[in-house]
Design a protein around this motif. Structure first.
Motif, PDB file in Angstrom:
ATOM      1  N   LEU A  94      12.163  31.183  44.495  1.00 40.34           N
ATOM      2  CA  LEU A  94      13.457  30.629  44.878  1.00 40.34           C
ATOM      3  C   LEU A  94      14.427  30.612  43.699  1.00 40.34           C
ATOM      4  N   ALA A  95      13.944  30.255  42.526  1.00 44.16           N
ATOM      5  CA  ALA A  95      14.805  30.230  41.341  1.00 44.16           C
ATOM      6  C   ALA A  95      15.294  31.630  40.998  1.00 44.16           C
ATOM      7  N   TRP A  96      14.425  32.632  41.115  1.00 49.46           N
ATOM      8  CA  TRP A  96      14.852  34.006  40.836  1.00 49.46           C
ATOM      9  C   TRP A  96      15.908  34.457  41.838  1.00 49.46           C
ATOM     10  N   MET A  97      15.732  34.099  43.110  1.00 53.42           N
ATOM     11  CA  MET A  97      16.732  34.473  44.126  1.00 53.42           C
ATOM     12  C   MET A  97      18.069  33.794  43.836  1.00 53.42           C
ATOM     13  N   MET A  98      18.045  32.529  43.435  1.00 53.32           N
ATOM     14  CA  MET A  98      19.278  31.815  43.122  1.00 53.32           C
ATOM     15  C   MET A  98      19.978  32.423  41.902  1.00 53.32           C
ATOM     16  N   MET A  99      19.193  32.864  40.915  1.00 53.38           N
ATOM     17  CA  MET A  99      19.789  33.513  39.743  1.00 53.38           C
ATOM     18  C   MET A  99      20.457  34.829  40.120  1.00 53.38           C
ATOM     19  N   ILE A 100      19.828  35.588  40.992  1.00 54.52           N
ATOM     20  CA  ILE A 100      20.400  36.867  41.424  1.00 54.52           C
ATOM     21  C   ILE A 100      21.659  36.632  42.244  1.00 54.52           C
ATOM     22  N   ILE A 101      21.617  35.686  43.184  1.00 54.11           N
ATOM     23  CA  ILE A 101      22.796  35.382  44.008  1.00 54.11           C
ATOM     24  C   ILE A 101      23.922  34.842  43.136  1.00 54.11           C
ATOM     25  N   GLY A 102      23.611  33.979  42.184  1.00 49.90           N
ATOM     26  CA  GLY A 102      24.623  33.454  41.269  1.00 49.90           C
ATOM     27  C   GLY A 102      25.260  34.549  40.430  1.00 49.90           C
ATOM     28  N   GLY A 103      24.467  35.493  39.972  1.00 49.87           N
ATOM     29  CA  GLY A 103      25.011  36.612  39.188  1.00 49.87           C
ATOM     30  C   GLY A 103      25.941  37.486  40.008  1.00 49.87           C
ATOM     31  N   ILE A 104      25.566  37.725  41.262  1.00 53.71           N
ATOM     32  CA  ILE A 104      26.419  38.535  42.147  1.00 53.71           C
ATOM     33  C   ILE A 104      27.730  37.807  42.431  1.00 53.71           C
ATOM     34  N   LEU A 105      27.666  36.494  42.711  1.00 50.35           N
ATOM     35  CA  LEU A 105      28.887  35.725  42.954  1.00 50.35           C
ATOM     36  C   LEU A 105      29.776  35.691  41.714  1.00 50.35           C
ATOM     37  N   TYR A 106      29.173  35.523  40.555  1.00 51.65           N
ATOM     38  CA  TYR A 106      29.934  35.504  39.306  1.00 51.65           C
ATOM     39  C   TYR A 106      30.655  36.833  39.087  1.00 51.65           C
ATOM     40  N   PHE A 107      29.953  37.935  39.286  1.00 54.04           N
ATOM     41  CA  PHE A 107      30.557  39.256  39.125  1.00 54.04           C
ATOM     42  C   PHE A 107      31.693  39.450  40.137  1.00 54.04           C
ATOM     43  N   GLY A 108      31.495  38.992  41.364  1.00 58.06           N
ATOM     44  CA  GLY A 108      32.539  39.099  42.384  1.00 58.06           C
ATOM     45  C   GLY A 108      33.786  38.315  42.010  1.00 58.06           C
ATOM     46  N   LEU A 109      33.606  37.107  41.478  1.00 58.27           N
ATOM     47  CA  LEU A 109      34.767  36.313  41.069  1.00 58.27           C
ATOM     48  C   LEU A 109      35.505  36.958  39.907  1.00 58.27           C
ATOM     49  N   VAL A 110      34.786  37.544  38.976  1.00 58.57           N
ATOM     50  CA  VAL A 110      35.439  38.232  37.853  1.00 58.57           C
ATOM     51  C   VAL A 110      36.272  39.401  38.366  1.00 58.57           C
ATOM     52  N   VAL A 111      35.746  40.152  39.324  1.00 61.33           N
ATOM     53  CA  VAL A 111      36.486  41.288  39.886  1.00 61.33           C
ATOM     54  C   VAL A 111      37.739  40.802  40.616  1.00 61.33           C
ATOM     55  N   ILE A 112      37.622  39.725  41.388  1.00 59.74           N
ATOM     56  CA  ILE A 112      38.777  39.185  42.114  1.00 59.74           C
ATOM     57  C   ILE A 112      39.841  38.688  41.146  1.00 59.74           C
ATOM     58  N   PHE A 113      39.433  37.923  40.129  1.00 61.90           N
ATOM     59  CA  PHE A 113      40.390  37.459  39.125  1.00 61.90           C
ATOM     60  C   PHE A 113      41.046  38.637  38.412  1.00 61.90           C
ATOM     61  N   ALA A 114      40.281  39.642  38.058  1.00 64.10           N
ATOM     62  CA  ALA A 114      40.829  40.804  37.360  1.00 64.10           C
ATOM     63  C   ALA A 114      41.864  41.516  38.221  1.00 64.10           C
ATOM     64  N   TYR A 115      41.589  41.653  39.514  1.00 62.36           N
ATOM     65  CA  TYR A 115      42.530  42.321  40.416  1.00 62.36           C
ATOM     66  C   TYR A 115      43.859  41.564  40.465  1.00 62.36           C
ATOM     67  N   PHE A 116      43.797  40.255  40.674  1.00 61.73           N
ATOM     68  CA  PHE A 116      45.035  39.488  40.813  1.00 61.73           C
ATOM     69  C   PHE A 116      45.790  39.360  39.498  1.00 61.73           C
ATOM     70  N   ILE A 117      45.091  39.249  38.396  1.00 60.14           N
ATOM     71  CA  ILE A 117      45.786  39.179  37.109  1.00 60.14           C
ATOM     72  C   ILE A 117      46.428  40.519  36.774  1.00 60.14           C
ATOM     73  N   HIS A 118      45.761  41.625  37.070  1.00 63.68           N
ATOM     74  CA  HIS A 118      46.341  42.944  36.834  1.00 63.68           C
ATOM     75  C   HIS A 118      47.594  43.127  37.693  1.00 63.68           C
ATOM     76  N   LYS A 119      47.504  42.746  38.953  1.00 63.01           N
ATOM     77  CA  LYS A 119      48.646  42.859  39.857  1.00 63.01           C
ATOM     78  C   LYS A 119      49.810  41.984  39.374  1.00 63.01           C
ATOM     79  N   ASP A 120      49.518  40.761  38.943  1.00 60.27           N
ATOM     80  CA  ASP A 120      50.549  39.855  38.450  1.00 60.27           C
ATOM     81  C   ASP A 120      51.163  40.372  37.153  1.00 60.27           C
ATOM     82  N   ALA A 121      50.346  40.960  36.279  1.00 59.13           N
ATOM     83  CA  ALA A 121      50.861  41.482  35.015  1.00 59.13           C
ATOM     84  C   ALA A 121      51.808  42.656  35.268  1.00 59.13           C
ATOM     85  N   ILE A 122      51.505  43.485  36.259  1.00 52.57           N
ATOM     86  CA  ILE A 122      52.401  44.597  36.591  1.00 52.57           C
ATOM     87  C   ILE A 122      53.722  44.061  37.133  1.00 52.57           C
ATOM     88  N   ILE A 123      53.665  43.077  38.025  1.00 56.31           N
ATOM     89  CA  ILE A 123      54.883  42.504  38.601  1.00 56.31           C
ATOM     90  C   ILE A 123      55.741  41.860  37.516  1.00 56.31           C
TER      91      ILE A 123
END
Length: 100
Positions: free
Chosen positions: A26-55
């Motif tokens: 269970l701990a290994w599954m939670m670590m994997i899910i947490g890593g995927i969520l963390y990577f997803g949030l970084v990608v979302i933040f990067a997209y919106f900050i890049h878009k805002d910086a262009i604007i």
């Protein structure tokens, strides 16, 4: 575990045996899910900050993506402090461009 390591004929021992059994499945599954969520949030933040910086007319919006990827939340805070504010004319132009 340590005693089996030094016994004669214990050639089937591997140094990572104890590591995988320390946490449990269970701990290994939670670590994997947490890593995927963390990577997803970084990608979302990067997209919106890049878009805002262009604007906002930043000279190098790709630099902000790299800063966000390497510094994460600290990079977001730096961007929020350093970025230029919209002027009233830019805000009107942006709204007019989106309505078309």
């Amino acid at each position: 575990m340590i005693t089996t390591m030094f016994q004669e004929g214990a050639s089937d021992y591997h140094m990572m045996e104890g590591w995988f059994n320390t946490f449990g499945n269970l701990a290994w599954m939670m670590m994997i899910i947490g890593g995927i969520l963390y990577f997803g949030l970084v990608v979302i933040f990067a997209y919106f900050i890049h878009k805002d910086a262009i604007i906002r007319g930043s000279k190098n919006p790709e630099l902000w993506i790299l800063l966000l990827i390497f510094l994460n939340i600290i990079g977001v805070l730096i961007y929020l402090v350093v970025r230029n504010n919209y002027s009233l004319s830019q805000n009107v132009e942006i709204r007019e461009g989106q309505s078309r």
